[in-house]
Design a protein around this motif. Sequence first.
Motif, mmCIF file in Angstrom:
data_model
loop_
_atom_site.group_PDB
_atom_site.id
_atom_site.type_symbol
_atom_site.label_atom_id
_atom_site.label_comp_id
_atom_site.label_asym_id
_atom_site.label_seq_id
_atom_site.Cartn_x
_atom_site.Cartn_y
_atom_site.Cartn_z
ATOM 1 N N ARG A 180 65.718 -50.008 -19.211
ATOM 2 C CA ARG A 180 65.468 -51.197 -18.395
ATOM 3 C C ARG A 180 64.625 -50.822 -17.178
ATOM 4 O O ARG A 180 64.978 -49.918 -16.425
ATOM 5 N N LEU A 181 63.476 -51.497 -17.019
ATOM 6 C CA LEU A 181 62.576 -51.324 -15.866
ATOM 7 C C LEU A 181 62.289 -49.847 -15.620
ATOM 8 O O LEU A 181 62.046 -49.105 -16.569
ATOM 9 N N THR A 182 62.319 -49.408 -14.360
ATOM 10 C CA THR A 182 61.885 -48.029 -14.098
ATOM 11 C C THR A 182 62.956 -46.990 -14.447
ATOM 12 O O THR A 182 62.779 -45.805 -14.187
ATOM 13 N N GLN A 183 64.033 -47.420 -15.061
ATOM 14 C CA GLN A 183 64.953 -46.458 -15.674
ATOM 15 C C GLN A 183 64.227 -45.661 -16.762
ATOM 16 O O GLN A 183 64.602 -44.548 -17.092
ATOM 17 N N ARG A 184 63.175 -46.231 -17.297
ATOM 18 C CA ARG A 184 62.498 -45.592 -18.428
ATOM 19 C C ARG A 184 61.937 -44.217 -18.024
ATOM 20 O O ARG A 184 62.146 -43.247 -18.721
ATOM 21 N N ASN A 185 61.186 -44.154 -16.975
ATOM 22 C CA ASN A 185 60.496 -42.949 -16.447
ATOM 23 C C ASN A 185 60.335 -41.815 -17.477
ATOM 24 O O ASN A 185 59.609 -41.956 -18.454
ATOM 25 N N PHE A 186 61.010 -40.693 -17.279
ATOM 26 C CA PHE A 186 60.842 -39.554 -18.193
ATOM 27 C C PHE A 186 61.721 -39.666 -19.451
ATOM 28 O O PHE A 186 61.679 -38.793 -20.319
#
Lengths: 232, 235
Positions: A176-182
Amino acid sequence: MKNKIYRTFDEAVADVPDGSVFMSPGFGGVGIPRNLLAAVNRQGAKGLTGISNNAGTVDAKVDVGTLIAAGQVKKMCCAFTATPHPSQVTAFVRMYNNGEVDAELIPQGTLAERIRAAAAGIGAFYTPASVGTELAEGKEHREIDGKVYVLEYPLHADYAFIRAWKADTFGNLQFRLTQRNFNPIMAMAARITIVEVENDIVPVGELDPDQVHVPGVYVDRLVRIPPDGIWD
Amino acid sequence: MSEHRTTTEKPRLARQAMCDRLAMEFQDGWIVNLGVGMPTLCSNYVDPRKSLIFHSENGAIGYGPLASAETADRYLVNAGGQQVTAVPGMAIVHHADSFGLIRKGMVDVTVMGAYEVAENGDFANWRVPGRKGGGIGGAMDLAACAKRVFVALEHTTREGEPRLLKRCTLPITAPGVVKLVVTDLGLFELTPQGFKLREHAPGWTLDEIQALTGARLSAADDLREFRLRASREPR
């Protein structure tokens, strides 16, 4: 089909041997697999090499820094080997300055691409980042169409510890949202990928295939975060 | 921040005024990446005639202003870990794709803090003397690949030493990339001849600024007083 669902974090990380290389995502406090890191801390594996954006923060939450403070980590590959301000002294900074833990400092985009290269079967790649700086010293340079690049190699890992928003029993993942990152690139790069999931793990077929961020074929173990788990 | 100024000096520019001035240079439709710390103040300058796309390293493309307690969503943060708001049209990608966008050269401007800037366009912002290691983050990727690198920094150190120099003394982040520099004493363009003063802080002369600079300054033909945000301009 092999069962990928584990009841507890401790069972999911029980086999992590001393000397393993692990990946731990997260950025700005979001998307960090805190429950799995806490379990590795309890499990006690030593001599680990960590691949992560940073080496822990000054807050009291469980992160890579928890393993470093416990003496479980021998080396970090990360984009920060100092804190933003000298007044912020993390366990890593203290131990790095004392020579108790080693580190390789990597520009963040190069770090991400080296992980992606491992996930994509790429042998090496050229990037313009760091050209002309001391981080490029000793690395192979090549001029391509008038622009200078440095050669960088993939970062492989034995384990990836992943934090996902939703999963199905096959291990298809959504963030979800910037939880994705790495998270996606690490989940796809490691040999064994272990995921902590924030929502109930749904039966296969319930996630829209067009909305899957990591295909389940990359995922080995899943643990639903219990109500008394680490949530933020 | 002006706390460390020597008491005998004239007032210098505030950090928000410095960042407002850089933001005035942004053009409609630009993809903008703001570094952690002072550069994030650039987003407080809003010009309704321009539509900007804010990009952060963690994969948010087109995020909005800082979130309030009511609008905060703990899953949505900028490069500094601050909670920001979603705006219509925002897209999320993973970290490798986010830096793919950077390396492809799609970021029109990146604004960064720095310890030093040199007249050849080098700048240093990841390691300070006496400390082992450093904090690079995404700075080297952005500096090497963004279309324009703007730098915001205090004109002098706490000890009064210049930060605008002939050559950097600290390990650099990227060579020859800086286009525009704002300090608390003025706005400087990087030219093949070095730093050109375009705008000076109110009450400061070229000679006074030169005395606090470690490289030769030239004056723009149309050297003028620093442009501040007009009161009629939106907050």
